[in-house]
Design a protein around this motif. Sequence first.
Motif, short mmCIF file in Angstrom:
data_model
loop_
_atom_site.label_atom_id
_atom_site.label_comp_id
_atom_site.label_asym_id
_atom_site.label_seq_id
_atom_site.Cartn_x
_atom_site.Cartn_y
_atom_site.Cartn_z
N UNK A 20 39.85 29.41 43.82
CA UNK A 20 41.19 29.64 43.25
C UNK A 20 41.28 31.03 42.62
N UNK A 21 40.15 31.50 42.05
CA UNK A 21 40.13 32.83 41.44
C UNK A 21 40.31 33.90 42.50
N UNK A 22 39.62 33.76 43.61
CA UNK A 22 39.77 34.73 44.69
C UNK A 22 41.18 34.68 45.28
N UNK A 23 41.75 33.50 45.36
CA UNK A 23 43.12 33.37 45.88
C UNK A 23 44.12 34.05 44.93
N UNK A 24 43.96 33.83 43.62
CA UNK A 24 44.86 34.45 42.65
C UNK A 24 44.72 35.98 42.70
N UNK A 25 43.48 36.46 42.82
CA UNK A 25 43.26 37.90 42.93
C UNK A 25 43.96 38.46 44.17
N UNK A 26 43.83 37.79 45.28
CA UNK A 26 44.44 38.23 46.54
C UNK A 26 45.97 38.29 46.41
N UNK A 27 46.56 37.28 45.79
CA UNK A 27 48.00 37.28 45.58
C UNK A 27 48.41 38.50 44.76
N UNK A 28 47.68 38.75 43.67
CA UNK A 28 48.01 39.89 42.81
C UNK A 28 47.86 41.21 43.54
N UNK A 29 46.79 41.35 44.30
CA UNK A 29 46.57 42.60 45.05
C UNK A 29 47.69 42.85 46.06
N UNK A 30 48.25 41.78 46.61
CA UNK A 30 49.27 41.92 47.66
C UNK A 30 50.70 42.07 47.13
N UNK A 31 50.92 41.96 45.84
CA UNK A 31 52.29 42.05 45.31
C UNK A 31 53.07 43.27 45.83
N UNK A 32 52.48 44.46 45.88
CA UNK A 32 53.27 45.62 46.34
C UNK A 32 53.78 45.48 47.77
N UNK A 33 53.13 44.68 48.59
CA UNK A 33 53.61 44.47 49.97
C UNK A 33 54.87 43.62 50.00
N UNK A 34 55.12 42.87 48.94
CA UNK A 34 56.23 41.92 48.92
C UNK A 34 57.33 42.25 47.91
N UNK A 35 57.00 43.06 46.90
CA UNK A 35 57.93 43.28 45.79
C UNK A 35 58.28 44.77 45.73
N UNK A 36 59.47 45.13 46.19
CA UNK A 36 59.83 46.56 46.30
C UNK A 36 59.98 47.27 44.97
N UNK A 37 60.16 46.56 43.88
CA UNK A 37 60.34 47.20 42.57
C UNK A 37 59.06 47.87 42.06
N UNK A 38 57.91 47.51 42.60
CA UNK A 38 56.64 48.07 42.13
C UNK A 38 56.51 49.51 42.62
N UNK A 39 56.42 50.44 41.66
CA UNK A 39 56.26 51.87 41.99
C UNK A 39 54.80 52.24 42.14
N UNK A 40 53.95 51.68 41.29
CA UNK A 40 52.50 51.85 41.43
C UNK A 40 51.84 50.57 40.95
N UNK A 41 50.61 50.33 41.43
CA UNK A 41 49.97 49.04 41.19
C UNK A 41 48.47 49.21 41.22
N UNK A 42 47.81 48.87 40.14
CA UNK A 42 46.35 48.90 40.06
C UNK A 42 45.89 47.53 39.59
N UNK A 43 44.93 46.97 40.28
CA UNK A 43 44.36 45.67 39.88
C UNK A 43 42.84 45.78 39.94
N UNK A 44 42.17 44.93 39.18
CA UNK A 44 40.72 44.94 39.27
C UNK A 44 40.06 43.93 38.37
N UNK A 45 38.83 43.63 38.76
CA UNK A 45 37.97 42.75 37.97
C UNK A 45 37.32 43.55 36.85
N UNK A 46 37.06 42.87 35.76
CA UNK A 46 36.35 43.49 34.65
C UNK A 46 34.97 43.95 35.09
N UNK A 47 34.55 45.11 34.62
CA UNK A 47 33.26 45.68 35.01
C UNK A 47 32.24 45.69 33.87
N UNK A 48 32.59 45.11 32.73
CA UNK A 48 31.67 45.12 31.59
C UNK A 48 31.42 43.70 31.08
N UNK A 49 30.26 43.45 30.50
CA UNK A 49 29.95 42.12 29.97
C UNK A 49 30.38 41.92 28.52
#
Length: 108
Positions: A20-49
């Motif tokens: 489910x986590x990977x699916x949610x991430x994929x949905x978020x990453x793909x938002x710019x393909x579906x939502x024209x209002x997005x001018x820029x989009x950065x997503x990512x997993x946390x890199x620190x513990x």
Amino acid sequence: MIRHIVCFRFRPGVTWADPRAEAAERISRDHPRHIPEILSWTVGRNATPREAAHDFAVVGQFADRAALQRYQTHPDHQRGVRAWSELSTWVVVDLDDTEGALLAGEAR
């Protein structure tokens, strides 16, 4: 400009191994393909513990508050909300860059 920042924290027992986590991430990453209002989009997993860190974040840019509102009600965004709701909590900050730019200009 509005900068929309969302930080997600997994609920207890949820990890990136959960499909489910990977699916949610994929949905978020793909938002710019579906939502024209997005001018820029950065997503990512946390890199620190770090204890205070969240697990995933999105940073989007929108022309104005009306564009942000259209994004928030868009069906693809709502699909992401449902996906993330199952496995995380989140915090949101919407920065109005126009106001920040005005303050920076006043400081000169």
